[in-house]
Design a protein around this motif. Structure first.
Motif, PDB file in Angstrom:
ATOM      1  N   GLY A  50      22.251   1.629   4.216  1.00 37.98           N
ATOM      2  CA  GLY A  50      21.627   1.311   2.932  1.00 37.98           C
ATOM      3  C   GLY A  50      21.326   2.548   2.116  1.00 37.98           C
ATOM      4  O   GLY A  50      21.560   2.569   0.896  1.00 37.98           O
ATOM      5  N   VAL A  51      20.805   3.582   2.743  1.00 36.99           N
ATOM      6  CA  VAL A  51      20.528   4.832   2.029  1.00 36.99           C
ATOM      7  C   VAL A  51      21.824   5.388   1.442  1.00 36.99           C
ATOM      8  O   VAL A  51      21.865   5.828   0.288  1.00 36.99           O
ATOM      9  N   TRP A  52      22.886   5.357   2.219  1.00 38.85           N
ATOM     10  CA  TRP A  52      24.181   5.858   1.749  1.00 38.85           C
ATOM     11  C   TRP A  52      24.723   4.969   0.620  1.00 38.85           C
ATOM     12  O   TRP A  52      25.209   5.479  -0.394  1.00 38.85           O
ATOM     13  N   ALA A  53      24.624   3.662   0.779  1.00 32.03           N
ATOM     14  CA  ALA A  53      25.236   2.724  -0.166  1.00 32.03           C
ATOM     15  C   ALA A  53      24.548   2.716  -1.527  1.00 32.03           C
ATOM     16  O   ALA A  53      25.221   2.578  -2.557  1.00 32.03           O
ATOM     17  N   ILE A  54      23.233   2.862  -1.571  1.00 35.76           N
ATOM     18  CA  ILE A  54      22.532   2.706  -2.848  1.00 35.76           C
ATOM     19  C   ILE A  54      22.103   4.012  -3.491  1.00 35.76           C
ATOM     20  O   ILE A  54      21.823   4.046  -4.677  1.00 35.76           O
ATOM     21  N   GLY A  55      22.029   5.051  -2.698  1.00 34.79           N
ATOM     22  CA  GLY A  55      21.484   6.299  -3.230  1.00 34.79           C
ATOM     23  C   GLY A  55      22.557   7.250  -3.704  1.00 34.79           C
ATOM     24  O   GLY A  55      23.745   7.064  -3.485  1.00 34.79           O
ATOM     25  N   GLY A  56      22.117   8.268  -4.370  1.00 37.56           N
ATOM     26  CA  GLY A  56      23.020   9.308  -4.817  1.00 37.56           C
ATOM     27  C   GLY A  56      22.936  10.533  -3.932  1.00 37.56           C
ATOM     28  O   GLY A  56      23.399  11.608  -4.307  1.00 37.56           O
ATOM     29  N   MET A  57      22.319  10.386  -2.761  1.00 37.98           N
ATOM     30  CA  MET A  57      22.125  11.530  -1.882  1.00 37.98           C
ATOM     31  C   MET A  57      23.408  11.969  -1.178  1.00 37.98           C
ATOM     32  O   MET A  57      23.538  13.131  -0.818  1.00 37.98           O
ATOM     33  N   VAL A 100       0.835  -1.202   0.000  1.00 33.70           N
ATOM     34  CA  VAL A 100       0.000   0.000   0.000  1.00 33.70           C
ATOM     35  C   VAL A 100       0.874   1.258   0.000  1.00 33.70           C
ATOM     36  O   VAL A 100       0.615   2.208  -0.740  1.00 33.70           O
ATOM     37  N   LEU A 101       1.911   1.260   0.833  1.00 35.21           N
ATOM     38  CA  LEU A 101       2.755   2.449   0.990  1.00 35.21           C
ATOM     39  C   LEU A 101       3.723   2.649  -0.176  1.00 35.21           C
ATOM     40  O   LEU A 101       4.125   3.767  -0.458  1.00 35.21           O
ATOM     41  N   GLY A 102       4.116   1.560  -0.793  1.00 34.32           N
ATOM     42  CA  GLY A 102       5.081   1.628  -1.888  1.00 34.32           C
ATOM     43  C   GLY A 102       6.432   1.085  -1.468  1.00 34.32           C
ATOM     44  O   GLY A 102       6.801   1.123  -0.297  1.00 34.32           O
ATOM     45  N   PHE A 103       7.132   0.587  -2.446  1.00 33.83           N
ATOM     46  CA  PHE A 103       8.465   0.029  -2.219  1.00 33.83           C
ATOM     47  C   PHE A 103       9.506   1.051  -2.674  1.00 33.83           C
ATOM     48  O   PHE A 103       9.215   1.917  -3.492  1.00 33.83           O
ATOM     49  N   HIS A 104      10.707   0.950  -2.123  1.00 34.76           N
ATOM     50  CA  HIS A 104      11.784   1.839  -2.524  1.00 34.76           C
ATOM     51  C   HIS A 104      13.088   1.060  -2.556  1.00 34.76           C
ATOM     52  O   HIS A 104      13.156  -0.082  -2.108  1.00 34.76           O
ATOM     53  N   ALA A 105      14.108   1.687  -3.087  1.00 35.44           N
ATOM     54  CA  ALA A 105      15.368   0.987  -3.341  1.00 35.44           C
ATOM     55  C   ALA A 105      16.051   0.460  -2.086  1.00 35.44           C
ATOM     56  O   ALA A 105      16.783  -0.532  -2.149  1.00 35.44           O
ATOM     57  N   SER A 106      15.815   1.086  -0.945  1.00 33.62           N
ATOM     58  CA  SER A 106      16.505   0.638   0.268  1.00 33.62           C
ATOM     59  C   SER A 106      15.721  -0.430   1.042  1.00 33.62           C
ATOM     60  O   SER A 106      16.100  -0.786   2.157  1.00 33.62           O
ATOM     61  N   GLY A 109      30.580  11.163   3.632  1.00 33.92           N
ATOM     62  CA  GLY A 109      29.210  11.017   3.149  1.00 33.92           C
ATOM     63  C   GLY A 109      28.402  10.085   4.039  1.00 33.92           C
ATOM     64  O   GLY A 109      27.225  10.338   4.321  1.00 33.92           O
ATOM     65  N   LEU A 110      29.032   9.002   4.485  1.00 38.46           N
ATOM     66  CA  LEU A 110      28.367   8.068   5.390  1.00 38.46           C
ATOM     67  C   LEU A 110      28.038   8.768   6.715  1.00 38.46           C
ATOM     68  O   LEU A 110      26.924   8.638   7.234  1.00 38.46           O
ATOM     69  N   ALA A 111      29.004   9.519   7.231  1.00 39.33           N
ATOM     70  CA  ALA A 111      28.767  10.257   8.482  1.00 39.33           C
ATOM     71  C   ALA A 111      27.630  11.261   8.302  1.00 39.33           C
ATOM     72  O   ALA A 111      26.762  11.388   9.182  1.00 39.33           O
ATOM     73  N   ALA A 112      27.612  11.955   7.178  1.00 37.19           N
ATOM     74  CA  ALA A 112      26.538  12.923   6.915  1.00 37.19           C
ATOM     75  C   ALA A 112      25.185  12.228   6.848  1.00 37.19           C
ATOM     76  O   ALA A 112      24.176  12.762   7.330  1.00 37.19           O
ATOM     77  N   CYS A 113      25.146  11.036   6.276  1.00 41.86           N
ATOM     78  CA  CYS A 113      23.899  10.267   6.192  1.00 41.86           C
ATOM     79  C   CYS A 113      23.399   9.909   7.588  1.00 41.86           C
ATOM     80  O   CYS A 113      22.210  10.057   7.880  1.00 41.86           O
ATOM     81  N   TYR A 114      24.311   9.467   8.443  1.00 42.92           N
ATOM     82  CA  TYR A 114      23.902   9.131   9.811  1.00 42.92           C
ATOM     83  C   TYR A 114      23.447  10.368  10.575  1.00 42.92           C
ATOM     84  O   TYR A 114      22.438  10.322  11.296  1.00 42.92           O
ATOM     85  N   VAL A 115      24.141  11.475  10.422  1.00 45.97           N
ATOM     86  CA  VAL A 115      23.740  12.705  11.112  1.00 45.97           C
ATOM     87  C   VAL A 115      22.360  13.156  10.635  1.00 45.97           C
ATOM     88  O   VAL A 115      21.507  13.543  11.446  1.00 45.97           O
ATOM     89  N   LEU A 142      21.360   1.917  12.119  1.00 40.53           N
ATOM     90  CA  LEU A 142      22.669   1.687  11.487  1.00 40.53           C
ATOM     91  C   LEU A 142      22.524   1.007  10.134  1.00 40.53           C
ATOM     92  O   LEU A 142      23.170   1.403   9.153  1.00 40.53           O
ATOM     93  N   ILE A 143      21.683  -0.005  10.056  1.00 45.12           N
ATOM     94  CA  ILE A 143      21.523  -0.764   8.804  1.00 45.12           C
ATOM     95  C   ILE A 143      20.829   0.060   7.728  1.00 45.12           C
ATOM     96  O   ILE A 143      21.293   0.120   6.588  1.00 45.12           O
ATOM     97  N   THR A 144      19.718   0.694   8.067  1.00 45.76           N
ATOM     98  CA  THR A 144      18.956   1.398   7.034  1.00 45.76           C
ATOM     99  C   THR A 144      19.659   2.663   6.555  1.00 45.76           C
ATOM    100  O   THR A 144      19.600   2.983   5.370  1.00 45.76           O
TER     101      THR A 144
END
Length: 178
Positions: free
Chosen positions: A115-122, A64-70, A129-135, A110-112
């Motif tokens: 995942g956002v950092w590993a697969i996305g272009g954000m 219902v909510l939708g799937f995403h890459a992560s 970049g990983l530290a920025a994603c966690y922050v 930590l895991i999700t």
């Protein structure tokens, strides 16, 4: 209906109801996902149903909510939360449930976020970049902790109250005299 089937029906219904709560408006990440996985592990034991119930409930709500890459990272976090429940909640107490909920929140964060950092272009694919994603995920983490603690209290506390009110739903009913 035999007591064991009634108990199983109540437990699975609680897991499905928790997943359905993802569909109602809520603050970001204030969901019963972690509590649902811990509850499944603690109440359904070390059998496939402990994974199947929360995964099926998540898949239905995600449809219902939708799937995403992560999503693979979300489901990995869910699976590891079941394992945390197995390890930490063989004996249940309010403190154990609270600590397991907190541990599963940290693990899921930590895991999700990885995942956002590993697969996305954000974020750049660097340690910075990983530290920025966690922050950037900290506000969501706060809501995850609050949601996991709240829903764990509701699910485990609700089951304890229900077992007290309906003895046939207890995990191991005392033998009946002949």
């Amino acid at each position: 209906m035999p007591a064991m089937n009634s108990r199983l029906l109540v437990l699975v219904a609680a897991i499905v109801a928790a997943a359905a709560l993802r569909l109602v408006p809520h603050p970001p990440n204030f969901t019963p996902v972690g509590a649902m996985a811990l509850f499944s592990a603690a109440t359904l034991g070390r059998r496939p149903l402990a994974f199947v119930a929360p995964f099926a409930a998540m898949l239905l709500s995600d449809a219902v909510l939708g799937f995403h890459a992560s999503m693979p990272f979300v489901y990995l976090g869910l699976a590891l939360t079941v394992v945390v429940g197995w390890l930490a909640l063989q004996r249940r107490s309010a403190i154990r449930v609270g600590l397991a909920a907190l541990a599963s929140s940290v693990l899921f964060f930590l895991i999700t976020n990885f995942g956002v950092w590993a697969i996305g272009g954000m974020y750049p694919q660097t340690l910075g970049g990983l530290a920025a994603c966690y922050v950037a995920g900290i506000p969501f983490f706060q809501n995850s902790v609050a949601g996991d603690l709240f829903y764990a209290a509701v699910m485990f506390g609700g089951l304890a109250l229900l077992e007290r009110a309906v003895p046939a739903l207890r995990a191991e009913a005392a033998p009946q005299p002949a």
